[in-house]
Design a protein around this motif. Structure first.
Motif, PDB file in Angstrom:
ATOM      1  N   HIS A  86       2.346  -3.824   4.163  1.00 14.51           N
ATOM      2  CA  HIS A  86       1.702  -3.485   5.437  1.00 14.51           C
ATOM      3  C   HIS A  86       2.415  -2.302   6.088  1.00 14.51           C
ATOM      4  CE1 HIS A  86      -1.257  -6.720   5.966  1.00 14.51           C
ATOM      5  NE2 HIS A  86      -0.424  -7.430   5.232  1.00 14.51           N
ATOM      6  N   ILE A  87       1.645  -1.471   6.760  1.00 17.25           N
ATOM      7  CA  ILE A  87       2.179  -0.347   7.523  1.00 17.25           C
ATOM      8  C   ILE A  87       2.015  -0.656   9.000  1.00 17.25           C
ATOM      9  CG2 ILE A  87       1.764   2.072   8.156  1.00 17.25           C
ATOM     10  CD1 ILE A  87       1.278   2.687   5.258  1.00 17.25           C
ATOM     11  N   PRO A  88       3.071  -0.491   9.791  1.00 17.03           N
ATOM     12  CA  PRO A  88       2.992  -0.796  11.223  1.00 17.03           C
ATOM     13  C   PRO A  88       1.806  -0.099  11.899  1.00 17.03           C
ATOM     14  CG  PRO A  88       5.251  -0.335  10.601  1.00 17.03           C
ATOM     15  CD  PRO A  88       4.415  -0.013   9.401  1.00 17.03           C
ATOM     16  N   GLY A  89       1.091  -0.860  12.707  1.00 16.93           N
ATOM     17  CA  GLY A  89      -0.045  -0.309  13.429  1.00 16.93           C
ATOM     18  C   GLY A  89      -1.366  -0.476  12.710  1.00 16.93           C
ATOM     19  N   ILE A  90      -1.305  -0.925  11.444  1.00 12.07           N
ATOM     20  CA  ILE A  90      -2.536  -1.154  10.685  1.00 12.07           C
ATOM     21  C   ILE A  90      -2.619  -2.646  10.375  1.00 12.07           C
ATOM     22  CG2 ILE A  90      -3.872  -0.607   8.613  1.00 12.07           C
ATOM     23  CD1 ILE A  90      -2.447   2.035   8.450  1.00 12.07           C
ATOM     24  N   PRO A  91      -3.424  -3.394  11.115  1.00  9.22           N
ATOM     25  CA  PRO A  91      -3.491  -4.847  10.915  1.00  9.22           C
ATOM     26  C   PRO A  91      -4.330  -5.234   9.699  1.00  9.22           C
ATOM     27  CG  PRO A  91      -5.030  -4.187  12.614  1.00  9.22           C
ATOM     28  CD  PRO A  91      -4.296  -2.938  12.211  1.00  9.22           C
ATOM     29  N   ILE A  92      -4.107  -6.410   9.207  1.00  8.19           N
ATOM     30  CA  ILE A  92      -4.906  -7.065   8.162  1.00  8.19           C
ATOM     31  C   ILE A  92      -4.770  -6.401   6.796  1.00  8.19           C
ATOM     32  CG2 ILE A  92      -7.216  -7.833   7.432  1.00  8.19           C
ATOM     33  CD1 ILE A  92      -8.003  -7.912  10.377  1.00  8.19           C
ATOM     34  N   LEU A  93      -4.950  -5.094   6.735  1.00 15.06           N
ATOM     35  CA  LEU A  93      -4.969  -4.391   5.449  1.00 15.06           C
ATOM     36  C   LEU A  93      -3.565  -4.266   4.876  1.00 15.06           C
ATOM     37  CD1 LEU A  93      -7.470  -1.500   6.322  1.00 15.06           C
ATOM     38  CD2 LEU A  93      -7.961  -3.761   5.353  1.00 15.06           C
ATOM     39  N   GLY A  94      -3.400  -4.761   3.655  1.00 15.70           N
ATOM     40  CA  GLY A  94      -2.109  -4.707   2.992  1.00 15.70           C
ATOM     41  C   GLY A  94      -2.126  -3.821   1.768  1.00 15.70           C
ATOM     42  N   GLY A  95      -0.995  -3.753   1.089  1.00 16.80           N
ATOM     43  CA  GLY A  95      -0.895  -2.954  -0.124  1.00 16.80           C
ATOM     44  C   GLY A  95      -0.866  -1.471   0.131  1.00 16.80           C
ATOM     45  N   LEU A  96      -0.619  -1.057   1.378  1.00 13.95           N
ATOM     46  CA  LEU A  96      -0.687   0.360   1.734  1.00 13.95           C
ATOM     47  C   LEU A  96       0.650   1.072   1.564  1.00 13.95           C
ATOM     48  CD1 LEU A  96      -2.756   0.077   5.049  1.00 13.95           C
ATOM     49  CD2 LEU A  96      -3.615   0.634   2.772  1.00 13.95           C
ATOM     50  N   ASN A  97       1.733   0.365   1.756  1.00 16.19           N
ATOM     51  CA  ASN A  97       3.046   1.002   1.782  1.00 16.19           C
ATOM     52  C   ASN A  97       3.499   1.405   0.383  1.00 16.19           C
ATOM     53  OD1 ASN A  97       5.331   2.022   3.000  1.00 16.19           O
ATOM     54  ND2 ASN A  97       5.877   0.121   4.031  1.00 16.19           N
ATOM     55  N   ASP A  98       4.568   2.180   0.347  1.00 17.51           N
ATOM     56  CA  ASP A  98       5.182   2.600  -0.905  1.00 17.51           C
ATOM     57  C   ASP A  98       5.423   1.368  -1.782  1.00 17.51           C
ATOM     58  OD1 ASP A  98       7.368   3.244  -2.812  1.00 17.51           O
ATOM     59  OD2 ASP A  98       7.436   5.152  -1.744  1.00 17.51           O
ATOM     60  N   LEU A  99       5.072   1.463  -3.051  1.00 16.08           N
ATOM     61  CA  LEU A  99       5.194   0.322  -3.948  1.00 16.08           C
ATOM     62  C   LEU A  99       6.639  -0.121  -4.142  1.00 16.08           C
ATOM     63  CD1 LEU A  99       2.438   1.120  -6.565  1.00 16.08           C
ATOM     64  CD2 LEU A  99       2.728  -1.065  -5.392  1.00 16.08           C
ATOM     65  N   MET A 100       7.580   0.761  -3.957  1.00 13.94           N
ATOM     66  CA  MET A 100       8.972   0.347  -4.046  1.00 13.94           C
ATOM     67  C   MET A 100       9.338  -0.562  -2.869  1.00 13.94           C
ATOM     68  SD  MET A 100      10.253   1.485  -6.849  1.00 13.94           S
ATOM     69  CE  MET A 100      12.025   1.451  -6.622  1.00 13.94           C
ATOM     70  N   VAL A 101       8.791  -0.271  -1.698  1.00 11.75           N
ATOM     71  CA  VAL A 101       9.004  -1.123  -0.531  1.00 11.75           C
ATOM     72  C   VAL A 101       8.333  -2.477  -0.757  1.00 11.75           C
ATOM     73  CG1 VAL A 101       8.562  -1.414   1.940  1.00 11.75           C
ATOM     74  CG2 VAL A 101       9.216   0.832   1.040  1.00 11.75           C
ATOM     75  N   SER A 102       7.104  -2.437  -1.285  1.00  9.68           N
ATOM     76  CA  SER A 102       6.379  -3.678  -1.559  1.00  9.68           C
ATOM     77  C   SER A 102       7.093  -4.514  -2.610  1.00  9.68           C
ATOM     78  CB  SER A 102       4.953  -3.358  -2.018  1.00  9.68           C
ATOM     79  OG  SER A 102       4.212  -2.737  -0.985  1.00  9.68           O
ATOM     80  N   ALA A 103       7.656  -3.849  -3.624  1.00  9.22           N
ATOM     81  CA  ALA A 103       8.366  -4.579  -4.678  1.00  9.22           C
ATOM     82  C   ALA A 103       9.629  -5.239  -4.127  1.00  9.22           C
ATOM     83  CB  ALA A 103       8.718  -3.629  -5.821  1.00  9.22           C
TER      84      ALA A 103
END
Length: 220
Positions: A86-103
């Motif tokens: 998730h990116i701050p300020g964007i609700p509900i929608l996920g999978g948006l951030n850098d994949l290294m952060v998500s990992a």
């Protein structure tokens, strides 16, 4: 209804791959569905020792597994899903951030599940971008020591055109401009597209690891 039937069939295929089939739990379905799904008090059985972690796709969230997730639990698996990227300020929608952060988020979640359940390894089931996330975790976060199976639905391993949007933008010579404008809002979008340097780096040294079992489910 057709969508549910397809998902049910996919669930059965993944479950068959992970272990031999077993009788349905002898408890009311409602209790089984919601009592063991995302339940950190769940303890794996000897026949199903690996907790299952479900990874959603781009622009999604864990709600994607509201149908499949409980059915894994109904079969006796300790089953979990998480919202990542998730990116701050964007609700509900996920999978948006850098994949290294998500990992890194996935790595923390895997450790949490292993600590809670007492299991030694987990099984990862990724949908779309989730299948790429599983590979990022395996490669960069010592995931091979903590993952037994990786299964994927609508697997995205060698890049996506985002429903041909990328192809059209490149043909119109607009891809660079659009990437520059949208990358702060969807970093992962441009990591999983066809030809992305991130995917080339991910593939260096090979696509798979011998200690992990894989299943990729995809259709035309």
């Amino acid at each position: 209804m057709l969508f549910k039937k397809i998902l049910s069939a996919v669930s059965l295929a993944v479950l068959t791959f992970a272990t031999t089939s077993s009788p349905v739990l002898a408890v009311p379905e409602k209790r089984a569905l919601f009592g063991r799904y995302n339940d950190m008090d769940c303890k794996p059985s000897s026949s199903k020792p690996d907790p299952v972690i479900l990874l959603h796709g781009l622009l999604g969230n864990s709600g994607e597994f509201a149908y499949i997730g409980p059915r894994f639990a109904l079969k006796g698996y300790c089953t979990y899903s998480l919202d990542y990227g998730h990116i701050p300020g964007i609700p509900i929608l996920g999978g948006l951030n850098d994949l290294m952060v998500s990992a890194m988020e996935l790595s923390d979640f895997v450790d949490k599940v292993l600590a809670a359940t007492g299991a030694s390894k987990v099984d990862l089931v990724g949908y779309s971008e989730g299948s790429t996330l599983a590979r990022v975790y395996l490669k960069y976060f010592n995931g091979t020591a903590k993952v037994n199976h990786v299964a994927a639905i609508g697997s995205n391993q060698y890049g996506t055109t985002l429903a041909n949007i990328v192809t059209i933008l490149k043909a119109a010579k607009l891809f660079g401009a659009v990437k520059g404008a949208l990358n702060p809002l969807c970093k992962a979008c441009f990591q999983i597209t066809v030809g992305a340097p991130f995917l080339d780096q991910l593939a260096e040294g090979g696509d798979t690891y011998p200690e992990v079992k894989y299943l990729m489910l995809v259709s035309k």
